[in-house]
Design an enzyme around this catalytic site. Structure first.
Site, PDB file in Angstrom:
ATOM      1  N   SER A 147       0.847  -1.190   0.000  1.00 42.55           N
ATOM      2  CA  SER A 147       0.000   0.000   0.000  1.00 42.55           C
ATOM      3  C   SER A 147       0.877   1.233   0.000  1.00 42.55           C
ATOM      4  O   SER A 147       1.978   1.228   0.567  1.00 42.55           O
ATOM      5  CB  SER A 147      -0.903   0.022   1.232  1.00 42.55           C
ATOM      6  OG  SER A 147      -1.596   1.259   1.327  1.00 42.55           O
ATOM      7  N   TYR A 161      -2.514  -0.660  10.096  1.00 45.87           N
ATOM      8  CA  TYR A 161      -2.487  -1.130   8.712  1.00 45.87           C
ATOM      9  C   TYR A 161      -1.215  -0.657   8.009  1.00 45.87           C
ATOM     10  O   TYR A 161      -0.544  -1.443   7.318  1.00 45.87           O
ATOM     11  CB  TYR A 161      -3.722  -0.615   7.980  1.00 45.87           C
ATOM     12  CG  TYR A 161      -3.772  -0.933   6.504  1.00 45.87           C
ATOM     13  CD1 TYR A 161      -4.066  -2.219   6.063  1.00 45.87           C
ATOM     14  CD2 TYR A 161      -3.562   0.054   5.548  1.00 45.87           C
ATOM     15  CE1 TYR A 161      -4.131  -2.513   4.711  1.00 45.87           C
ATOM     16  CE2 TYR A 161      -3.623  -0.226   4.193  1.00 45.87           C
ATOM     17  CZ  TYR A 161      -3.905  -1.514   3.779  1.00 45.87           C
ATOM     18  OH  TYR A 161      -3.965  -1.800   2.444  1.00 45.87           O
TER      19      TYR A 161
END
Length: 252
Positions: A147, A161
């Site tokens: 990501s 995350y």
């Protein structure tokens, strides 16, 4: 034009895409199939969605297999890889796509939620990669879906995350050094805000993510799949240990 009538960059290759029944994973599975690969997908719950993806894959004239396997369960991952190898003999391309986010302020996250994110986003990547390497021939491809927040995070609620995706980034760089003598490349594709059911462009967390992009829009799953397909193909044979961001300028 039928697949056999055009040159397919991934012809005779076997790809395994974890979490391939929906969203980015489904788009990747279909794109690899369109480039000629036989594709195995894993899925955690929705057998109907997985069947829909395998049906779409087979329309390209290649073989498809869906295997039930929770990406956070080490034994289930190993069993899925064993099934893929039993069916196809080897795995040329591994796409570590299975992952999740639980957007909320870190102080409010439960230990169970943190364990789930770590098991799926980090431990699952480790297990799938380690097991697949036992069955990957020379010149294989390992591609993880990280990501853009693994390098830089500006959206509140993604601290845990982001940490897991930062781990994927460094794992990619380290592993590339270890398997290069087998001509295996290891790369990390880092999406920014992508319109999926987990992170819809119309969702509650969309506004702060949209504001950070240069293009002022969410990305499409096919835009991520296109980059993965390139990295999986022969034209990317000298790209390894790279973190390739497809984020609409989020990290510009």
């Amino acid at each position: 034009m039928k697949p056999e009538e055009r040159k397919l960059p991934l012809a005779k290759k076997v790809a395994l895409v974890t979490g391939g029944s929906r969203g980015i994973g489904a788009a990747i599975a279909k794109r690899l199939a369109s480039d000629g690969a036989d594709v195995v997908i894993t899925y955690a719950r929705d057998a109907k969605a997985a069947a829909s993806v395998t049906e779409a894959i087979e329309k390209y004239g290649v073989k498809a297999l869906a295997v039930l396997a929770d990406g956070g369960n080490a034994e289930a991952i190993r069993a899925a890889i064993a099934k893929a190898v039993e069916t196809f003999g080897h795995i040329d391309i591994l796409v570590n796509n299975a992952g999740t986010a639980i957007p909320k302020p870190f102080e409010q996250a439960t230990l169970e939620e943190l364990d789930h994110i770590l098991n799926l986003n980090v431990r699952g990547v480790f297990v799938a990669t380690q097991e697949t390497l036992k069955h990957m021939p020379e010149g294989g491809r390992i591609i993880s879906i990280g990501s853009s927040v693994g390098e830089r995070t500006m959206t509140p609620g993604l601290a845990a995350y982001s940490a897991t995706k930062g781990a994927v980034k460094m794992f990619t760089q380290g592993l590339a050094r270890e398997v290069g003598d087998r001509k295996i490349t290891v790369n990390n594709v880092q999406p920014g805000p992508i319109d999926t059911d987990l992170n819809p462009a119309s969702g509650d967390w969309a506004a702060p993510q949209l504001a950070t992009t240069s293009l002022k829009r969410y990305g499409h799953v096919d835009e991520v799949a296109a980059l993965v397909a390139f990295v999986a193909g022969p034209d990317a044979s000298y790209i390894t240990g790279a973190n390739l961001t497809v984020d609409g300028g989020t990290n510009a």
